[in-house]
Design a protein around this motif. Sequence first.
Motif, PDB file in Angstrom:
ATOM      1  N   PHE A  76       0.861  -1.188   0.000  1.00 12.45           N
ATOM      2  CA  PHE A  76       0.000   0.000   0.000  1.00 12.45           C
ATOM      3  C   PHE A  76       0.893   1.232   0.000  1.00 12.45           C
ATOM      4  O   PHE A  76       1.804   1.354   0.815  1.00 12.45           O
ATOM      5  N   THR A  77       0.638   2.154  -0.931  1.00  9.39           N
ATOM      6  CA  THR A  77       1.306   3.451  -0.924  1.00  9.39           C
ATOM      7  C   THR A  77       0.232   4.511  -1.073  1.00  9.39           C
ATOM      8  O   THR A  77      -0.540   4.492  -2.033  1.00  9.39           O
ATOM      9  N   GLY A  78       0.166   5.395  -0.105  1.00 10.09           N
ATOM     10  CA  GLY A  78      -0.812   6.479  -0.145  1.00 10.09           C
ATOM     11  C   GLY A  78      -0.155   7.787   0.204  1.00 10.09           C
ATOM     12  O   GLY A  78       0.728   7.842   1.063  1.00 10.09           O
ATOM     13  N   GLN A  79      -0.556   8.841  -0.487  1.00  5.54           N
ATOM     14  CA  GLN A  79      -0.064  10.175  -0.178  1.00  5.54           C
ATOM     15  C   GLN A  79      -1.216  11.018   0.349  1.00  5.54           C
ATOM     16  O   GLN A  79      -2.354  10.897  -0.115  1.00  5.54           O
ATOM     17  N   ILE A  80      -0.883  11.863   1.304  1.00  2.25           N
ATOM     18  CA  ILE A  80      -1.860  12.785   1.864  1.00  2.25           C
ATOM     19  C   ILE A  80      -1.311  14.184   1.648  1.00  2.25           C
ATOM     20  O   ILE A  80      -0.247  14.543   2.174  1.00  2.25           O
ATOM     21  N   ALA A  81      -2.012  14.968   0.802  1.00  2.57           N
ATOM     22  CA  ALA A  81      -1.611  16.348   0.541  1.00  2.57           C
ATOM     23  C   ALA A  81      -2.111  17.219   1.684  1.00  2.57           C
ATOM     24  O   ALA A  81      -3.267  17.110   2.100  1.00  2.57           O
ATOM     25  N   LEU A  82      -1.225  18.068   2.200  1.00  4.38           N
ATOM     26  CA  LEU A  82      -1.560  18.948   3.319  1.00  4.38           C
ATOM     27  C   LEU A  82      -1.541  20.396   2.853  1.00  4.38           C
ATOM     28  O   LEU A  82      -0.688  20.783   2.052  1.00  4.38           O
ATOM     29  N   SER A  83      -2.467  21.179   3.371  1.00  3.82           N
ATOM     30  CA  SER A  83      -2.464  22.614   3.134  1.00  3.82           C
ATOM     31  C   SER A  83      -2.644  23.303   4.482  1.00  3.82           C
ATOM     32  O   SER A  83      -3.669  23.129   5.143  1.00  3.82           O
ATOM     33  N   PHE A  84      -1.621  24.061   4.878  1.00  7.29           N
ATOM     34  CA  PHE A  84      -1.640  24.748   6.165  1.00  7.29           C
ATOM     35  C   PHE A  84      -2.330  26.099   6.024  1.00  7.29           C
ATOM     36  O   PHE A  84      -2.266  26.740   4.971  1.00  7.29           O
ATOM     37  N   SER A  85      -2.968  26.540   7.079  1.00  4.34           N
ATOM     38  CA  SER A  85      -3.520  27.892   7.149  1.00  4.34           C
ATOM     39  C   SER A  85      -2.972  28.534   8.419  1.00  4.34           C
ATOM     40  O   SER A  85      -3.465  28.294   9.516  1.00  4.34           O
ATOM     41  N   LEU A  86      -1.903  29.323   8.218  1.00  5.90           N
ATOM     42  CA  LEU A  86      -1.217  29.952   9.342  1.00  5.90           C
ATOM     43  C   LEU A  86      -1.303  31.460   9.218  1.00  5.90           C
ATOM     44  O   LEU A  86      -1.217  32.019   8.127  1.00  5.90           O
ATOM     45  N   GLY A  87      -1.451  32.116  10.358  1.00  9.91           N
ATOM     46  CA  GLY A  87      -1.394  33.568  10.408  1.00  9.91           C
ATOM     47  C   GLY A  87       0.044  34.030  10.538  1.00  9.91           C
ATOM     48  O   GLY A  87       0.988  33.225  10.566  1.00  9.91           O
ATOM     49  N   SER A  88       0.209  35.336  10.622  1.00  7.45           N
ATOM     50  CA  SER A  88       1.521  35.939  10.765  1.00  7.45           C
ATOM     51  C   SER A  88       2.220  35.427  12.029  1.00  7.45           C
ATOM     52  O   SER A  88       1.618  35.346  13.094  1.00  7.45           O
ATOM     53  N   ASN A  89       3.495  35.052  11.889  1.00  6.72           N
ATOM     54  CA  ASN A  89       4.309  34.532  12.994  1.00  6.72           C
ATOM     55  C   ASN A  89       3.712  33.290  13.658  1.00  6.72           C
ATOM     56  O   ASN A  89       3.772  33.145  14.872  1.00  6.72           O
ATOM     57  N   GLN A  90       3.159  32.417  12.865  1.00  7.42           N
ATOM     58  CA  GLN A  90       2.614  31.163  13.395  1.00  7.42           C
ATOM     59  C   GLN A  90       3.341  29.967  12.797  1.00  7.42           C
ATOM     60  O   GLN A  90       3.876  30.035  11.689  1.00  7.42           O
ATOM     61  N   GLN A  91       3.312  28.883  13.564  1.00  7.61           N
ATOM     62  CA  GLN A  91       3.911  27.625  13.131  1.00  7.61           C
ATOM     63  C   GLN A  91       2.966  26.485  13.481  1.00  7.61           C
ATOM     64  O   GLN A  91       2.353  26.485  14.548  1.00  7.61           O
ATOM     65  N   GLY A  92       2.844  25.523  12.588  1.00  6.31           N
ATOM     66  CA  GLY A  92       2.002  24.353  12.840  1.00  6.31           C
ATOM     67  C   GLY A  92       2.671  23.087  12.333  1.00  6.31           C
ATOM     68  O   GLY A  92       3.450  23.126  11.365  1.00  6.31           O
ATOM     69  N   THR A  93       2.377  21.982  12.986  1.00  3.48           N
ATOM     70  CA  THR A  93       2.929  20.681  12.607  1.00  3.48           C
ATOM     71  C   THR A  93       1.797  19.685  12.443  1.00  3.48           C
ATOM     72  O   THR A  93       0.904  19.610  13.290  1.00  3.48           O
ATOM     73  N   VAL A  94       1.843  18.929  11.351  1.00  7.28           N
ATOM     74  CA  VAL A  94       0.918  17.818  11.152  1.00  7.28           C
ATOM     75  C   VAL A  94       1.752  16.538  11.235  1.00  7.28           C
ATOM     76  O   VAL A  94       2.763  16.396  10.544  1.00  7.28           O
ATOM     77  N   THR A  95       1.316  15.617  12.103  1.00  9.92           N
ATOM     78  CA  THR A  95       1.990  14.340  12.291  1.00  9.92           C
ATOM     79  C   THR A  95       1.064  13.219  11.849  1.00  9.92           C
ATOM     80  O   THR A  95      -0.119  13.216  12.200  1.00  9.92           O
ATOM     81  N   ALA A  96       1.595  12.287  11.080  1.00 11.89           N
ATOM     82  CA  ALA A  96       0.847  11.093  10.672  1.00 11.89           C
ATOM     83  C   ALA A  96       1.406   9.903  11.423  1.00 11.89           C
ATOM     84  O   ALA A  96       2.621   9.698  11.470  1.00 11.89           O
ATOM     85  N   THR A  97       0.508   9.119  12.033  1.00 16.29           N
ATOM     86  CA  THR A  97       0.906   7.918  12.764  1.00 16.29           C
ATOM     87  C   THR A  97       0.100   6.736  12.244  1.00 16.29           C
ATOM     88  O   THR A  97      -1.131   6.817  12.158  1.00 16.29           O
TER      89      THR A  97
END
Length: 172
Positions: free
Chosen positions: A117-138
């Motif tokens: 099985f090979t699957g890709q998940i496309a991510l699109s972040f929505s961050l404001g000014s001076n923000q950071q976000g992390t998406v983790t897949a488990t």
Amino acid sequence: MGDLNHERTGGGAGISRRSLATATAWSVPAILVATPAPAYAASSDVRELSRASVVGSCSGSGPTGTITVTLDDLPAGSLVQIALTHSGQGGFTATPNFTPTSQSGTTYTVTGTGTTFTGQIALSFSLGSNQQGTVTATVTAISGVTLAGDTTGFVTKRRDGGSQNYNQCSAG
């Protein structure tokens, strides 16, 4: 009547009643331990091994990233779960390029077909000014398989100042 230690069975020389009782008591547990388990008891725990690889990657200076999940030789009928979690600020959207067996938000269940099985998940972040976000897949095994290897991957995006660009990205 004599003492139990010395009274003999059958009225003559031989084994004492106490020796016979002691030998019987010790042999019962040994017989019970040696009894084989039913075939169905052993077969329900048999799991095939699948090597997992979960890798995040960055895509330029925009808000996007990708997480690729590869499960080698995923046994037919086995079930695995791919769960996305978010930490930090802002939010994200996820778009898988595979059809999950079931889905609850950004948690996907996949049924093995006996192939890789090979699957890709496309991510699109929505961050404001001076923000950071992390998406983790488990990836976790639900049934019929044991996973080995890298079962977790991530993408982190950061947007600095008033820039429209997502200036920093790390993945793994």
